[in-house]
Design a protein around this motif. Structure first.
Motif, mmCIF file in Angstrom:
data_model
loop_
_atom_site.group_PDB
_atom_site.id
_atom_site.type_symbol
_atom_site.label_atom_id
_atom_site.label_comp_id
_atom_site.label_asym_id
_atom_site.label_seq_id
_atom_site.Cartn_x
_atom_site.Cartn_y
_atom_site.Cartn_z
ATOM 1 N N GLU A 153 -25.104 -9.059 -46.985
ATOM 2 C CA GLU A 153 -25.463 -9.997 -47.915
ATOM 3 C C GLU A 153 -25.166 -9.188 -49.235
ATOM 4 N N VAL A 158 -33.393 -1.125 -57.029
ATOM 5 C CA VAL A 158 -33.526 -2.084 -56.022
ATOM 6 C C VAL A 158 -33.516 -1.226 -54.747
ATOM 7 N N ALA A 200 -28.438 -8.526 -56.689
ATOM 8 C CA ALA A 200 -29.191 -7.385 -57.021
ATOM 9 C C ALA A 200 -28.947 -6.390 -58.496
ATOM 10 N N LEU A 240 -36.389 -1.101 -48.159
ATOM 11 C CA LEU A 240 -36.509 -2.504 -48.616
ATOM 12 C C LEU A 240 -35.236 -2.967 -48.399
ATOM 13 N N HIS A 241 -34.873 -4.294 -48.176
ATOM 14 C CA HIS A 241 -33.640 -4.807 -47.997
ATOM 15 C C HIS A 241 -32.872 -4.683 -46.821
ATOM 16 N N THR A 256 -33.010 -4.704 -42.379
ATOM 17 C CA THR A 256 -33.563 -5.051 -41.129
ATOM 18 C C THR A 256 -32.992 -4.628 -40.042
ATOM 19 N N ARG A 312 -29.233 -6.150 -40.658
ATOM 20 C CA ARG A 312 -29.147 -6.967 -41.868
ATOM 21 C C ARG A 312 -29.341 -6.083 -42.974
ATOM 22 N N VAL A 313 -28.556 -6.296 -44.008
ATOM 23 C CA VAL A 313 -28.549 -5.646 -45.318
ATOM 24 C C VAL A 313 -28.362 -6.844 -46.343
ATOM 25 N N ASP A 314 -29.553 -6.885 -47.112
ATOM 26 C CA ASP A 314 -29.854 -8.200 -48.068
ATOM 27 C C ASP A 314 -29.855 -7.564 -49.395
ATOM 28 N N LEU A 315 -28.545 -7.586 -50.159
ATOM 29 C CA LEU A 315 -28.440 -7.054 -51.683
ATOM 30 C C LEU A 315 -28.019 -8.117 -52.502
#
Length: 227
Positions: free
Chosen positions: A98, A45, A78, A60-61, A63, A72-75
Motif C-alpha cells: 500500500e 514515518v 505518508a 511500524l507499518h 506486518t 504487508r507494507v502500509d505506507l
C-alpha cells in the motif's frame, strides 16, 4: 587458555553468529531498507525501520506472518517521495503493498511480478511514469485492480504511458480494474479477464475507443392471415 582470552574469543563468536543471523535472516529487511533509502520521508514515518535488527517485523507499518516473513507494507498517504526499488521483488510472501497517495515517481519495477502472493497493490495517486510491466501478469492471486474492498490493485491517477500489456488478460482471477487518469495509448484489450471491464476503468487516457458492437438483427414481424 587464560580467562581473559577465552572471554574475548567467546564474545567474538557471539558477534560473528549475530552478524550471520542478521545477514541470513534479514534479506526482507534489506529490501525494505533499500526502499527507505530511495524515499524522502519528511514526516519520519520510516524512523523505526532499523536495518540492524534481525528482521523487520517490529517496524511500524510492516506486518509479518508467524514465520516472521513480511506480508504487508502500509505506507499510504505518508507524504513520501522518491522511487520504488527492484528489491521489493524479494518480499516473496508479500500480500499487501500500500503506497497510495504519495509523491512517488519513476517506473514500476519489473520485479514486482515476483510477488506471486500479492492480492493488493495500491499505487494510485502518485507520479509514477513509464509503462505497465507485463511481468504483472504473473500475479495469479491478484483479484482486483480497483475496488474498495480487502482485495484491490490500483494504478489510476499517475502518468503511466505506453500500451496496456495484453498478458494481463490472462490473469483469470482479475475481477475489477482501474487504469484511469494516465497517459496510456493503443487498444483496450477485450478478451480474457478484460471482457468484464467497462469504459470507466480506462477513462481519461489516450486509448483507442472500443468498437461498438452492432445491434442484434431485428427479427421480421410475423404476418397474420385474415380469416
Amino acid at each position: 587458555m587464560e580467562p581473559g582470552i577465552f572471554g574475548s574469543v567467546f564474545v567474538s563468536l557471539i558477534l560473528v553468529f549475530s552478524s550471520f543471523l542478521r545477514v541470513s535472516g534479514n534479506s526482507e529487511g534489506d529490501a525494505l531498507n533499500a526502499l527507505k533509502s530511495s524515499l524522502a520521508d519528511p514526516n519520519n514515518v520510516l524512523q523505526s525501520w532499523d536495518a540492524t535488527l534481525v528482521n523487520p517485523c517490529t517496524w511500524l507499518h510492516v506486518t509479518c506472518n508467524s514465520d516472521n516473513s513480511v506480508t504487508r507494507v502500509d505506507l499510504g498517504n505518508a507524504n513520501l517521495s522518491g522511487q520504488l526499488v527492484s528489491q521489493l521483488g524479494q518480499l516473496t510472501n508479500l500480500q499487501y503493498l500500500e503506497l497510495y497517495s504519495n509523491n512517488i515517481s519513476g517506473k514500476i519495477p519489473d520485479e514486482l511480478g515476483n510477488l506471486t502472493n500479492l492480492v493488493s497493490l495500491d499505487l494510485y495517486m502518485n507520479n509514477l511514469s513509464g509503462t505497465i510491466p507485463d511481468t504483472l501478469s504473473k500475479l495469479t492471486k491478484l483479484r482486483f485492480l480497483y475496488e474498495y474492498t480487502s482485495f484491490r490493485w490500483r494504478l489510476n491517477n499517475n502518468t503511466l504511458t505506453g500500451t496496456i500489456p495484453m498478458s494481463l488478460t490472462t490473469v483469470t482471477t482479475l475481477q475489477v480494474l482501474d487504469l484511469s487518469n494516465n497517459h496510456l495509448r493503443g487498444i483496450i484489450p477485450v478478451n480474457g479477464s478484460f471482457s468484464l471491464f467497462t469504459p470507466i476503468s480506462f477513462a481519461n487516457n489516450n486509448l483507442d475507443p472500443t468498437p461498438v458492437s452492432p445491434p442484434p438483427p431485428i427479427s421480421p414481424t410475423p404476418t397474420t392471415s385474415s380469416g
